[in-house]
Design an enzyme around this catalytic site. Structure first.
Site, PDB file in Angstrom:
ATOM      1  N   SER A 136      -1.414  11.153  -0.861  1.00  0.00           N
ATOM      2  CA  SER A 136      -1.094  11.568   0.505  1.00  0.00           C
ATOM      3  C   SER A 136       0.274  12.218   0.630  1.00  0.00           C
ATOM      4  CB  SER A 136      -1.186  10.373   1.461  1.00  0.00           C
ATOM      5  OG  SER A 136      -0.389   9.296   0.994  1.00  0.00           O
ATOM      6  N   ASP A 371       6.305   2.416   7.783  1.00  0.00           N
ATOM      7  CA  ASP A 371       5.975   3.375   6.733  1.00  0.00           C
ATOM      8  C   ASP A 371       7.262   3.997   6.202  1.00  0.00           C
ATOM      9  OD1 ASP A 371       5.118   5.386   5.092  1.00  0.00           O
ATOM     10  OD2 ASP A 371       3.740   6.305   6.523  1.00  0.00           O
ATOM     11  N   HIS A 374       5.808   7.753   3.430  1.00  0.00           N
ATOM     12  CA  HIS A 374       5.560   9.138   3.840  1.00  0.00           C
ATOM     13  C   HIS A 374       6.783   9.677   4.593  1.00  0.00           C
ATOM     14  CE1 HIS A 374       1.475   7.338   3.402  1.00  0.00           C
ATOM     15  NE2 HIS A 374       1.320   8.449   2.706  1.00  0.00           N
TER      16      HIS A 374
END
Length: 394
Positions: A136, A371, A374
């Site tokens: 990702s 998170d 990312h």
């Protein structure tokens, strides 16, 4: 269609910036010598680490070493004006209260990067396909490249097809396709008897989708450490044997060498450029950027500025040692887009709790599971693509 290259015209930096760079390197030699050693050790493999040359004095430009500079002309685009940003990366939409993290420009040592030009990108890539392959973080970069390009041709005809494992975005007026293929381990995962088998020496199924791309950018790393419910496989297969588990870096190296053999056997370098994106760092452990244990900060939540050179510390990731070893042994020239160090400085650039992922209760427990893997868009991946753009065309 073959790619052509040209000399890059960088601007000489000012005396004040030169002084800053000298101070930066003095510190780096003392507290981050592993970075310089890593780059020096790779000078013998210059086909993996191409560098533009600073004009007019012909000294070397180290694209991936430098500092972050506050610049009010950033960001290049707004999240509200880009049609493809996933909720996971759309920090401004999901309530991030600060915006200074959007206003930093990467300043390499001894030179300046050319600014990304979406129209030039489309004109030079006319009729071609760029494909990001990996986990990702590749999707993060894929969306960033679309947003950067879109910002310069907002009224152009486009087409987006989201799927699994392949998603594509087309700039129809230029016949340019930018794709993302999800393959977090690069090698194949097959279902055998109800079990997910990670085939460390088989890449043929995934690689079918990559054939014919003009530019390929690969990444892997994060998923090799996943265990339990987040693990993407049930058993591994290597050398004709099945394993419940093995040393993860051994497994990763086996898989990356499988990828390397595929590249060496299948890539025509007169038609296809190959990149490997280095490991994207996480920021879950504040001692990595403060140099000491802290009781007030548990992760990237609440961080609003990059790490300065005077406090930067860290360890070169084992995942990148694996990639370096494989690239060294390959016959095909692969450009290592070495974003690890410059990204490690950006503890402020993660979504943290400001993403569309509401299932984990991030906002109710920000110190627990934000998170910090990312990156927000706009944000750091835009710099990755500025470097990618520089490597492609200059």
């Amino acid at each position: 269609m073959a790619f052509t290259s040209q000399s890059i015209k960088f601007k000489s930096v000012s005396p004040s910036i030169s002084i800053s760079i000298i101070l930066f390197f003095n510190f780096t030699l003392l507290s981050s010598s592993y970075l310089l050693v890593h780059h020096l050790n790779n000078n013998d493999h210059s086909h993996h680490h191409q560098r533009p040359i600073l004009q007019p004095n012909n000294s070397q430009c180290s694209l991936f070493m430098g500092s972050w500079v506050h610049d009010d002309s950033y960001p290049v685009y707004q999240s509200s004006s880009c049609p493809v940003i996933d909720p996971d990366f759309n920090c401004q939409m999901y309530g991030r209260p600060d915006s200074d993290y959007l206003k930093y420009r990467w300043q390499p040592a001894n030179c300046e990067l050319p600014r990304f030009n979406g129209l030039e990108f489309l004109e030079k890539m006319k009729g071609k396909t760029v494909m990001f392959v990996g986990d990702s973080l590749g999707r993060n970069q894929w969306e960033s490249l679309i947003c950067l390009t879109w910002s310069d041709v907002p009224r152009g005809a486009t087409q987006v097809i989201r799927g699994y494992p392949l998603s594509t975005f087309k700039f129809l007026d230029y016949d340019v396709t930018i794709s993302y293929y999800k393959a977090q381990y690069l090698v194949d995962i097959d279902s055998v008897g109800g079990r997910r088998v990670l085939k460390l020496e088989d890449i043929s199924e995934n690689a079918r989708a990559w054939t014919g791309a003009d530019v390929l950018s690969f990444n892997t790393g994060h998923w090799w450490s996943h265990t339990g419910d987040t693990q993407g496989w049930d058993v591994m297969e290597s050398g004709g044997s099945v394993y419940q588990d093995m040393d993860r870096m051994v497994a990763m190296e086996t898989a990356v060498r499988t990828w390397g053999r595929w590249v060496d056997s299948n890539i025509d370098t007169t038609k296809t450029r190959v990149f490997f994106q280095s490991f994207s760092p996480t920021h879950y452990n504040p001692s990595e950027w403060t140099g000491r244990a802290t009781t007030t900060t548990k992760n990237c939540y609440g961080e609003t500025a990059p790490v300065s050179a005077s406090v930067f510390s860290g360890v070169y990731p084992n995942e990148m040692k694996v990639v370096d070893a494989v690239l060294k042994d390959m016959q095909t020239p692969v450009y290592l887009l070495d974003i690890t160090t410059l990204s490690a400085m950006r503890k402020d650039a993660h979504p943290s709790i400001y993403s569309g992922d509401t299932s984990t209760g991030q906002k109710s427990n920000p110190s627990g599971i934000p998170d910090c893997t990312h990156w927000c868009l706009p944000g750091l991946p835009d710099t990755w693509n500025q470097l990618f753009y520089t490597a492609l065309f200059f």
